[in-house]
Scaffold this active site. Structure first.
Site, PDB file in Angstrom:
ATOM      1  N   CYS A   2       2.075   2.078 -52.154  1.00 41.88           N
ATOM      2  CA  CYS A   2       2.447   1.230 -53.240  1.00 41.88           C
ATOM      3  C   CYS A   2       3.487  -0.146 -52.494  1.00 41.88           C
ATOM      4  O   CYS A   2       4.278   0.337 -51.920  1.00 41.88           O
ATOM      5  CB  CYS A   2       2.916   1.782 -54.292  1.00 41.88           C
ATOM      6  SG  CYS A   2       1.852   2.836 -54.900  1.00 41.88           S
ATOM      7  N   ARG A  27      -0.028  -2.321 -46.242  1.00 40.93           N
ATOM      8  CA  ARG A  27       0.470  -1.083 -46.620  1.00 40.93           C
ATOM      9  C   ARG A  27      -0.784  -0.198 -47.241  1.00 40.93           C
ATOM     10  O   ARG A  27      -0.752   1.233 -47.314  1.00 40.93           O
ATOM     11  CB  ARG A  27       1.545  -1.015 -47.470  1.00 40.93           C
ATOM     12  CG  ARG A  27       2.851  -1.657 -46.792  1.00 40.93           C
ATOM     13  CD  ARG A  27       3.791  -1.887 -47.773  1.00 40.93           C
ATOM     14  NE  ARG A  27       4.169  -0.591 -48.203  1.00 40.93           N
ATOM     15  CZ  ARG A  27       5.479   0.230 -47.805  1.00 40.93           C
ATOM     16  NH1 ARG A  27       6.078  -0.559 -46.685  1.00 40.93           N
ATOM     17  NH2 ARG A  27       5.838   1.309 -48.125  1.00 40.93           N
ATOM     18  N   TRP A  75      -1.352   1.986 -55.216  1.00 44.19           N
ATOM     19  CA  TRP A  75      -2.212   3.036 -54.321  1.00 44.19           C
ATOM     20  C   TRP A  75      -2.264   4.438 -55.474  1.00 44.19           C
ATOM     21  O   TRP A  75      -1.213   5.038 -55.584  1.00 44.19           O
ATOM     22  CB  TRP A  75      -1.323   3.396 -53.145  1.00 44.19           C
ATOM     23  CG  TRP A  75      -2.308   3.863 -52.001  1.00 44.19           C
ATOM     24  CD1 TRP A  75      -3.323   3.389 -51.338  1.00 44.19           C
ATOM     25  CD2 TRP A  75      -2.437   5.196 -51.422  1.00 44.19           C
ATOM     26  NE1 TRP A  75      -4.089   4.108 -50.116  1.00 44.19           N
ATOM     27  CE2 TRP A  75      -3.178   5.602 -50.472  1.00 44.19           C
ATOM     28  CE3 TRP A  75      -1.473   6.518 -51.674  1.00 44.19           C
ATOM     29  CZ2 TRP A  75      -3.668   6.667 -49.781  1.00 44.19           C
ATOM     30  CZ3 TRP A  75      -1.842   7.533 -51.143  1.00 44.19           C
ATOM     31  CH2 TRP A  75      -2.755   7.735 -50.011  1.00 44.19           C
ATOM     32  N   ASN A 101       7.240   2.752 -57.212  1.00 40.69           N
ATOM     33  CA  ASN A 101       6.643   3.367 -56.022  1.00 40.69           C
ATOM     34  C   ASN A 101       7.153   4.804 -56.190  1.00 40.69           C
ATOM     35  O   ASN A 101       8.139   5.131 -56.420  1.00 40.69           O
ATOM     36  CB  ASN A 101       7.002   2.935 -54.840  1.00 40.69           C
ATOM     37  CG  ASN A 101       6.497   1.544 -54.565  1.00 40.69           C
ATOM     38  OD1 ASN A 101       5.610   0.978 -55.317  1.00 40.69           O
ATOM     39  ND2 ASN A 101       6.967   0.825 -53.510  1.00 40.69           N
ATOM     40  N   GLY A 102       6.363   5.987 -55.856  1.00 37.68           N
ATOM     41  CA  GLY A 102       6.820   7.113 -55.742  1.00 37.68           C
ATOM     42  C   GLY A 102       6.095   8.026 -56.994  1.00 37.68           C
ATOM     43  O   GLY A 102       4.990   7.496 -57.391  1.00 37.68           O
ATOM     44  N   GLU A 482      -4.113  12.055 -30.106  1.00 33.42           N
ATOM     45  CA  GLU A 482      -3.661  10.634 -30.624  1.00 33.42           C
ATOM     46  C   GLU A 482      -5.117   9.772 -30.554  1.00 33.42           C
ATOM     47  O   GLU A 482      -5.278   9.077 -31.345  1.00 33.42           O
ATOM     48  CB  GLU A 482      -2.614  10.111 -29.882  1.00 33.42           C
ATOM     49  CG  GLU A 482      -2.365   8.740 -30.166  1.00 33.42           C
ATOM     50  CD  GLU A 482      -2.272   8.324 -31.624  1.00 33.42           C
ATOM     51  OE1 GLU A 482      -1.955   9.416 -32.356  1.00 33.42           O
ATOM     52  OE2 GLU A 482      -2.200   7.125 -32.227  1.00 33.42           O
ATOM     53  N   LYS A 486      -7.081   8.164 -33.595  1.00 32.05           N
ATOM     54  CA  LYS A 486      -7.145   6.666 -33.799  1.00 32.05           C
ATOM     55  C   LYS A 486      -8.699   6.410 -33.943  1.00 32.05           C
ATOM     56  O   LYS A 486      -9.120   5.479 -35.006  1.00 32.05           O
ATOM     57  CB  LYS A 486      -6.810   5.982 -32.589  1.00 32.05           C
ATOM     58  CG  LYS A 486      -5.977   4.819 -32.444  1.00 32.05           C
ATOM     59  CD  LYS A 486      -4.683   4.701 -33.216  1.00 32.05           C
ATOM     60  CE  LYS A 486      -4.393   5.419 -34.318  1.00 32.05           C
ATOM     61  NZ  LYS A 486      -2.890   5.621 -34.274  1.00 32.05           N
ATOM     62  N   GLU A 489      -9.601   7.225 -37.537  1.00 33.35           N
ATOM     63  CA  GLU A 489      -8.926   6.567 -38.719  1.00 33.35           C
ATOM     64  C   GLU A 489      -9.846   5.434 -38.917  1.00 33.35           C
ATOM     65  O   GLU A 489      -9.873   4.912 -40.072  1.00 33.35           O
ATOM     66  CB  GLU A 489      -7.512   6.212 -38.186  1.00 33.35           C
ATOM     67  CG  GLU A 489      -6.541   7.286 -38.570  1.00 33.35           C
ATOM     68  CD  GLU A 489      -5.127   6.911 -37.964  1.00 33.35           C
ATOM     69  OE1 GLU A 489      -4.263   7.077 -38.818  1.00 33.35           O
ATOM     70  OE2 GLU A 489      -4.868   6.368 -36.983  1.00 33.35           O
ATOM     71  N   HIS A 505     -13.264  28.826 -24.576  1.00 30.16           N
ATOM     72  CA  HIS A 505     -12.854  29.651 -25.571  1.00 30.16           C
ATOM     73  C   HIS A 505     -13.771  29.426 -26.868  1.00 30.16           C
ATOM     74  O   HIS A 505     -13.073  30.030 -28.187  1.00 30.16           O
ATOM     75  CB  HIS A 505     -11.187  29.845 -25.809  1.00 30.16           C
ATOM     76  CG  HIS A 505     -10.589  30.488 -24.505  1.00 30.16           C
ATOM     77  ND1 HIS A 505     -10.912  31.486 -24.138  1.00 30.16           N
ATOM     78  CD2 HIS A 505      -9.730  29.600 -23.841  1.00 30.16           C
ATOM     79  CE1 HIS A 505     -10.146  31.789 -22.883  1.00 30.16           C
ATOM     80  NE2 HIS A 505      -9.500  30.638 -22.622  1.00 30.16           N
ATOM     81  N   LYS A 600      -0.334   2.581 -45.096  1.00 25.89           N
ATOM     82  CA  LYS A 600       0.918   2.571 -44.024  1.00 25.89           C
ATOM     83  C   LYS A 600       2.331   3.141 -44.737  1.00 25.89           C
ATOM     84  O   LYS A 600       2.272   2.725 -46.200  1.00 25.89           O
ATOM     85  CB  LYS A 600       1.404   1.118 -43.780  1.00 25.89           C
ATOM     86  CG  LYS A 600       2.202   0.911 -42.572  1.00 25.89           C
ATOM     87  CD  LYS A 600       1.736   1.107 -41.127  1.00 25.89           C
ATOM     88  CE  LYS A 600       2.375   0.586 -39.999  1.00 25.89           C
ATOM     89  NZ  LYS A 600       2.000   1.364 -39.019  1.00 25.89           N
TER      90      LYS A 600
HETATM   91  C1  F6R Z   1      -1.581   6.859 -37.440  1.00 24.69           C
HETATM   92  C2  F6R Z   1      -0.645   6.571 -38.433  1.00 24.69           C
HETATM   93  C3  F6R Z   1      -0.075   7.725 -39.100  1.00 24.69           C
HETATM   94  C4  F6R Z   1       1.374   7.630 -39.127  1.00 24.69           C
HETATM   95  C5  F6R Z   1       2.180   8.653 -39.993  1.00 24.69           C
HETATM   96  C6  F6R Z   1       3.790   8.634 -39.861  1.00 24.69           C
HETATM   97  O1  F6R Z   1      -2.259   5.782 -37.167  1.00 24.69           O
HETATM   98  O2  F6R Z   1      -0.192   5.526 -38.578  1.00 24.69           O
HETATM   99  O3  F6R Z   1      -0.596   8.997 -38.809  1.00 24.69           O
HETATM  100  O4  F6R Z   1       1.839   7.933 -37.934  1.00 24.69           O
HETATM  101  O5  F6R Z   1       1.816   8.581 -41.505  1.00 24.69           O
HETATM  102  O6  F6R Z   1       4.159   7.510 -40.182  1.00 24.69           O
HETATM  103  P1  F6R Z   1       5.747   7.156 -39.716  1.00 24.69           P
HETATM  104  O7  F6R Z   1       5.601   6.922 -38.121  1.00 24.69           O
HETATM  105  O8  F6R Z   1       5.851   5.726 -40.178  1.00 24.69           O
HETATM  106  O9  F6R Z   1       6.685   8.125 -40.210  1.00 24.69           O
END
Ligand code: F6R
Length: 605
Positions: A2, A27, A75, A101-102, A482, A486, A489, A505, A600
């Protein structure tokens, strides 16, 4: 997640708020809304829409004038995305409007009590509870009404409140969800993220948890939720408004991958000390004597930040010879971990606002631990709650998925490891060697980025896969984790990451022609071991894409990356796989900057 934006001043407020909401689109959200008023025409005028900010904009009537307003991108948490559940929420008399938000944890109980008292709810949200509580308060001022309501709620919030009887002000409060005030010339802004403010002002005040503020056109004041005045210290946001723009790229993700040469240059700038073959980290607040007493390092972060932390733990253990490990902050905070006074805890976060990471920090601080932050956003909650730390200086990361910040965070860890190492047993010669390696990184990243054309072709070839396996060993394993995150996602291809050593294993059972493997194969002491894993996959007719320092005979394709110092190899090996994920998703027609179900900055539980 949000977003909140608000304005009070002399300008026509609706376009300002819509522009602010657009700045927060990155976001992730599912609906949006805006409510405005003005001292000349007091009542509240509201428009809400499920969908994008442009859907909201289309609904805004021609005559929608005002000079004060608050707006929101939602959101969904309580209740599905819909016009009704979109914020703001009004009371029955259209006097009070709230954006939030929250999550209000005791919303169900409060709602039941309000319903029993005859209140009619128009939405399924937890936020509407707050609206009615504020509206029912008999307190004489808006500040007191809000305070009374907040006393009844449990949970997290960043809120902005508008009241038809107090049109000269907006009242805001923070507990666990960011609230930033923007100071203009006879106008004030409020937002949950500086992204919504920086095109108007770079003078900001970030509220602390438990803090409230009243903003008026030419004045603001901050105070605790108990009513005592607090001292607000405005800071200047470093990031330019333009750094939030797409800058000629088709997506933010592509822009941010491409920015890594400059970003890595920035995280190194001014920190290298050639005289002592070490690095200076000004904000660490950890002197050499204290650094020598550390017996363990525990790194905590979520998602990509956790993966960067895994590489960081490896670097600290290798260079400083301090036992180190990383754990998802989201797990750590719930397992009543033993908090050890000789352990240095490090919280990693791009946003500095991820609730799970922040909660882990708060729990650690409460138990007396020393906690450092490795954070991108200056002045964010984690940056402020920790005892010191290292800023990552990646610049604003707008794309939902993290790329440049991952790379910069790993480089920041390399700096921290080198710093701790040189205080302990890392030799001058090794210090010099690693510094030379760090200095080579920007040019080597540019070399990797030049291979985008070939990586695109490979991605198009692998894009039809239902599932992919990612493998790596020791330093390569977090890179595999990682890269697989990626890919899933943004392409939604199922992907698994395994240590290459674990293949035999169990996961080897999955290998067949339809399941390609992406293998991280650096030229290090484990090269032959990694090659043996490729043999095992080939023997089962598995397709292999290797990321290596030289062509791999057993692989169907190899992306060759430049060699650096072995300890720094993970930094470069991750970058081609960001491009690989990007072009795979593009070939599949995915909406890369708006991946489904993701947001985000996860500022809620
Ligand atoms: C993946 C991604 C998320 C963030 C995670 C932590 O591409 O962006 O996995 O890395 O939500 O976010 P931050 O780093 O802002 O604490």
């Amino acid at each position: 997640m949000c977003g909140i934006v608000g304005y009070i001043g002399k300008r026509d407020v609706a376009p300002l708020l819509l522009e602010g909401l657009q700045r927060l689109e990155y976001r992730g959200y599912d609906s949006a809304g805006v409510v405005i008023t003005s001292p000349k025409t007091p009542g509240l005028k509201m428009v809400k829409a499920k969908g994008r900010v442009r859907d909201l904009e289309a609904r805004v009537p021609k005559r929608f004038a005002g000079t004060t307003g608050i707006a929101h991108t939602r959101w969904a948490t309580h209740g599905a995305p819909s016009d009704e559940n979109a914020h703001p929420h009004l009371d029955a008399e259209n006097k009070v409007a709230v954006v939030h938000n929250g999550i209000i944890d005791n919303a169900t109980d409060l709602r039941a009590k309000l319903v029993a008292d005859g209140v009619e709810f128009l939405s399924e949200t937890d936020t509407e509870v707050l609206t009615h509580l504020i509206a029912r308060s008999q307190a004489p001022t808006l500040e007191e009404k809000v305070r009374e309501a907040l006393r009844l709620v449990e949970g997290t919030y960043g809120i902005a409140v508008l009241h038809a009887d107090f049109t000269d002000r907006i009242v805001v409060a923070r507990n666990g969800s960011p609230v930033v005030l923007g100071i203009g010339e006879k106008e004030m802004f409020v937002a949950s993220d500086v992204a919504a403010l920086v095109s108007h002002t770079r003078q900001v005040v970030t509220l602390d948890d438990g803090e409230m503020a009243t903003i008026k056109a030419d004045d603001f004041r901050t105070y605790t939720t108990e009513g005592s005045r607090t001292t607000a210290s405005p800071t200047t946001v470093e990031w330019e408004a333009e750094s939030y723009d797409m800058g000629g790229h088709d997506t933010y993700m592509h822009k941010e991958i491409s920015e890594q040469v400059d970003a890595v240059d920035r995280v190194l700038r001014g920190r290298i000390d050639d005289r002592f073959s070490t690095v200076h980290l000004g904000g660490l607040n950890l002197d050499a004597r204290e650094a020598r007493t550390i017996r363990r390092v525990k790194i905590l972060g979520c998602g990509t930040s956790y993966h960067a932390g895994l590489i960081g733990a490896g670097l600290i253990e290798e260079l400083a010879r301090i036992p180190a490990d990383a754990e998802p902050a989201s797990e750590f905070r719930y397992r009543n971990a033993v908090v050890d006074p000789d352990t240095l805890y490090v919280a990693v976060s791009q946003s500095g606002e991820t609730y799970d990471a922040l909660a882990a920090v708060q729990e650690l601080k409460r138990k007396g631990a020393r906690v450092l932050g490795v954070v991108n956003v200056v002045g964010s909650a984690i940056a402020r709650e920790t005892d010191g730390g290292v800023y990552v200086h990646a610049g604003p990361e707008v794309c939902v998925v993290s790329t440049k910040c991952f790379t910069n965070t790993v480089v920041a860890f390399a700096l921290l490891a080198l710093h701790l190492g040189r205080i302990r047993d890392l030799s001058v010669a090794d210090g010099k060697r690693l510094i030379a390696g760090l200095r080579k990184l920007p040019d080597q990243i540019a070399e990797v980025l030049q291979q985008e054309g070939e990586i695109k072709k490979l991605a198009e070839e692998y894009a039809g896969a239902q599932s992919m396996m990612f493998i790596g060993r020791v330093r390569g394993y977090p890179v595999a984790l990682e890269a697989s995150l990626k890919l899933k996602e943004i392409s939604y291809i199922h992907a698994e990451a395994y240590p290459a050593s674990e293949l035999k294993h169990g996961p080897l059972a999955l290998i067949e022609p339809a399941l390609p493997t992406v293998a991280i194969v650096p030229d290090d002491d484990l090269l032959e071991k990694n090659r043996a894993a490729l043999e095992e996959i080939k023997a089962r007719s598995g397709r292999i894409l290797a990321v290596a320092h030289q062509e791999q005979e057993k692989a169907d394709h190899t992306i060759v990356v430049p060699k650096n110092e072995t300890e720094l190899d993970p930094i470069l090996m991750g970058i081609p796989l960001q491009l690989f994920a990007y072009h795979t998703a593009l070939a599949m027609g995915r909406d890369i900057d708006k991946p489904r179900n993701l947001a985000k900055s996860v500022t809620v539980e």
